[in-house]
Design an enzyme around this catalytic site. Structure first.
Site, PDB file in Angstrom:
ATOM      1  N   GLU A  60       0.811  -1.220   0.000  1.00  0.00           N
ATOM      2  CA  GLU A  60       0.000   0.000   0.000  1.00  0.00           C
ATOM      3  C   GLU A  60       0.844   1.269   0.000  1.00  0.00           C
ATOM      4  O   GLU A  60       0.513   2.252  -0.663  1.00  0.00           O
ATOM      5  CB  GLU A  60      -0.945   0.009   1.204  1.00  0.00           C
ATOM      6  CG  GLU A  60      -2.104  -0.970   1.089  1.00  0.00           C
ATOM      7  CD  GLU A  60      -1.732  -2.408   1.409  1.00  0.00           C
ATOM      8  OE1 GLU A  60      -0.610  -2.646   1.893  1.00  0.00           O
ATOM      9  OE2 GLU A  60      -2.568  -3.297   1.167  1.00  0.00           O
ATOM     10  N   HIS A 129     -10.829  -4.369  10.210  1.00  0.00           N
ATOM     11  CA  HIS A 129     -11.367  -4.279   8.846  1.00  0.00           C
ATOM     12  C   HIS A 129     -12.684  -3.518   8.786  1.00  0.00           C
ATOM     13  O   HIS A 129     -13.493  -3.742   7.900  1.00  0.00           O
ATOM     14  CB  HIS A 129     -11.585  -5.684   8.272  1.00  0.00           C
ATOM     15  CG  HIS A 129     -10.340  -6.310   7.718  1.00  0.00           C
ATOM     16  ND1 HIS A 129      -9.184  -6.431   8.441  1.00  0.00           N
ATOM     17  CD2 HIS A 129     -10.068  -6.855   6.507  1.00  0.00           C
ATOM     18  CE1 HIS A 129      -8.266  -7.036   7.699  1.00  0.00           C
ATOM     19  NE2 HIS A 129      -8.773  -7.304   6.522  1.00  0.00           N
TER      20      HIS A 129
END
Ligand SMILES: Cc1ncc(C[n+]2csc(CCOP(=O)(O)OP(=O)(O)O)c2C)c(N)n1
Lengths: 323, 339
Positions: A60, A129
């Site tokens: 990322e 998440h």
């Protein structure tokens, strides 16, 4: 006019922009051969090829950083973070670099970057998440932050984002991906920094963005049955923040509830409430009420997860408290 | 290695067989409870469930190589590792169903199992996020000169994440007692190792850090995994980190949302090759080569595993769900949640 899910509306926006401008390309994890985790980029790899549909490693920091560099040099990357949760690993690249470079070098360099990220709580995705952290990102000047509440807005907003010369975090609520709205055949853009009234009413102003708008509209229908007319403002862009519609509405209703899928402390709700009391204190007939997620990391077990999340019933309740 | 294998007792091999078939049945049952179970009170729900079917030998072999005071930590594909380390399957299943009796009280879910008492530090769902934690645990052991080591599972895909790079370097600089075991199943979610990694031999990455290049072992063979991990753990206690690899495969999609995997024609051939090397078959062959008349024993172990899984389901189903007090508990130590 045809009905498209938000997923397909976003797909159409991305597709049109890639066809229109060769400098636009996409990069991210599993977006190409795998067709995209949320299927927004379905078929793109086959159509545009590996040059413009770039599958990346699970990296990322580099996805955001490399996309920033490509944008600085003149391309118009649309980078995908599989979910906003993983964008935390890219926080520095986005905040300290993408968002600062134009200012720091006094306008010499522009960063026409869009970082798309799926966002939202629910479905037992658990603490790591389940973030809906748009307000954190919107804290920093230099970055534009948008989050559509329906398919129609999603298409126009994403197209506007891709054409804009600023770095933009564009989040997409996972729960809204399957939901359809009518989409005109002709092209349209929704200007950056423009909020919208999604329902008119004289009794209370409900301000929200993203999935919260859905809860607000649902609550408004329930309230209407009791003759309470709520006006619903969809902020759409957290940055730049357009308070004009909210203020106008508030001066009429004198009451406000802010609905957010995210957490209550240092939040979207805090910001709206602060701005309202600064700009419209004399119009205030009740404290501004916030409906947010409960201030805990989100748990796995369904029963308690749902307890922690906002919903339309909680909005109805809050409205009744300010009336 | 052959000589060492000789020293493994029949009991040990049968014990591992037991764990491997237990994990297989456990994972298959999870699959069933997620996809086929109709009764909502018995269903496993949610968006994430990552099964370890196919990788049982890697999980069992590596975990069995640990001493009681050693440590193990992993990513979200953690059910088998928990069970191999001795976590009660009842509590694992209860966590799957989000019950208060689960390993994490129903708050962590399948990706976040942990049992502190067994030095099983958990599954972690942010790719790479557990790697520096592993190094930190190793730092503690080095700090107190305990001689204990850390086994850290890491996916082939996770090697491309910044967490790995920074952790590997720091672990080497400080010679931390840690074995990074790359669970190389050739794929991240859908992206293959050769499409995501410039260096497709995971062990070669050690070179860049000056770290020991450990062995590459057959991850389908529990004995080979055990021997190698044991040797590397012992080496790491004195000398510092090691990067090693177990070559394995997952027989299912990445997680329950991966509907594409079973439909991918291009993978059918590959899957068949790996299924022929099913860890259960590999171990059965080993046992049968050495001992006669074990069929009944193996069948009994298999039946026992099914019974344990059955019981775990009943335990989980009959356990209470967490409530509001659980929801707001443990946000802080010593402070109330800000609700
Ligand atoms: C930082 C981060 N990025 C992306 C993801 C989404 N994701 C979950 S698992 C996974 C693939 C990991 O592959 P690998 O490390 O090889 O482990 P495997 O699943 O094969 O065991 C990805 C991309 C994530 N959880 N965290």
């Amino acid at each position: 006019m045809k009905n498209l899910s938000m997923r397909d509306a976003l797909r159409a926006a991305l597709h049109e922009e890639m066809v229109r401008d060769e400098r636009v390309f996409i990069m991210g994890e599993e977006i190409g051969k795998w067709q995209g985790t949320h299927r927004v980029t379905r078929g793109f790899y086959e159509e545009f090829g590996a040059e413009r549909v770039r599958d990346t490693p699970i990296s990322e920091m580099a996805i955001a950083g490399v996309a920033t560099g490509a944008a600085m040099a003149g391309l118009r990357p649309v980078a995908e973070m599989m979910t906003i949760n993983f964008a935390f690993l890219a926080f520095d690249a986005i905040i300290n670099h993408a968002a600062k470079i134009h200012y720091m070098f006094n306008g010499q360099i522009t960063v026409p970057l869009v970082v798309r990220a799926a966002t939202g709580w629910g479905n037992q995705a658990t603490a790591t998440h389940s973030h809906t952290p748009e307000p954190i990102w919107a804290h920093f000047p230099g970055l534009i932050v948008g989050c559509p509440s329906n398919a129609y807005d999603a298409k126009g907003m994403l197209k506007a984002a891709i054409r804009d010369d600023n770095p933009i975090l564009f989040t997409e609520v996972i729960a809204l991906y399957p939901k359809p709205s009518p989409i005109p055949d002709e092209e349209y853009l929704i200007p950056i920094g423009e909020s919208a009234i999604k329902r008119e009413g004289d009794d209370v102003t409900i301000v929200s963005y993203g999935r919260g708008v859905e809860w607000a509209l649902e609550a408004a229908e329930t309230l209407a049955k009791e003759d309470i007319q709520a006006e619903v403002v969809d902020i759409r862009w957290l940055r730049p923040l357009d308070m004009s519609k909210t203020l106008e509405s508030f001066k009429k209703t004198n009451r406000c509830v802010v609905v957010e899928e995210s957490l209550p402390h240092y939040s979207f709700g805090s910001e709206i409430a602060a701005q309202l009391q600064e700009a419209a204190f004399d119009y205030m007939d009740a404290p501004v009420k916030r409906v947010s997620a409960l201030d805990v990391p989100l748990p796995y077990a369904r029963e308690i997860e749902l307890m922690a999340l906002p919903n339309a019933a909680k909005v109805v309740q809050a409205v009744k408290e300010v009336l | 290695m052959a000589t060492k294998t000789e020293s493994l007792t029949k009991e040990t091999l049968l014990d591992w067989y037991h764990d491997i078939v237990l994990i297989r049945h456990f994972e298959d049952r999870c699959h069933h409870l997620y996809f086929e179970e109709k009764d909502p009170a018995r269903k496993i729900t949610g968006v994430y469930l990552h099964l370890a079917t196919g990788s049982e030998a890697t999980h069992v072999g590596a975990v069995k190589a640990l001493g009681e005071d050693d440590h193990v930590i992993t990513a979200y594909r953690d059910h088998g590792i928990a069970i191999a380390r001795g976590v009660n399957p009842d509590r694992v299943m209860a966590e799957m169903m989000g019950k208060r009796t689960g390993t994490s009280g129903g708050k962590g879910g399948s990706m976040h199992l942990a049992d502190r008492d067994l030095n099983f530090w958990g599954g972690y769902a942010i790719v790479g996020g557990h790697l520096p934690l592993a190094a930190g645990i190793a730092l503690k052991e080095q700090y107190v000169k305990s001689g204990n080591a850390v086994l850290c599972f890491v996916g082939d895909g996770a090697l491309n994440n910044g967490y790995f790079h920074e952790t590997a370097n720091m672990a080497q600089v400080w010679k931390l007692p840690i074995v990074f075991l790359v669970e190389n199943n050739l794929v991240g979610m859908g992206t293959r190792i050769e499409e995501s990694s410039g260096q497709t031999n995971p062990i070669k990455r050690a070179v860049g850090y000056g770290m020991k290049e450990g062995p590459s072992v057959d991850g389908q063979d529990v004995v080979e995994v055990y021997e190698a991990v044991k040797a590397e753990l012992d080496w790491s206690r004195e000398n510092g980190p090691v990067l090693m690899e177990a070559r394995t495969y997952r027989f299912e999609g990445h997680g329950v949302s991966d509907k594409a995997f079973n439909a991918r024609e291009d993978l059918k051939g590959e899957l068949a090759i790996w299924e022929a090397r099913d860890p259960i078959n590999v171990l059965t062959a080993r046992i049968k080569k050495k001992y006669k008349d074990v069929d009944e024993t193996l069948a009994a172990l298999d039946a026992e595993a099914v019974r344990i899984v059955d019981e775990s389901v009943e335990y989980a189903v009959s356990s209470p769900a967490p409530d509001y007090n659980d929801l707001i508990a443990n946000v802080y130590v010593g402070f109330e949640a800000g609700v």
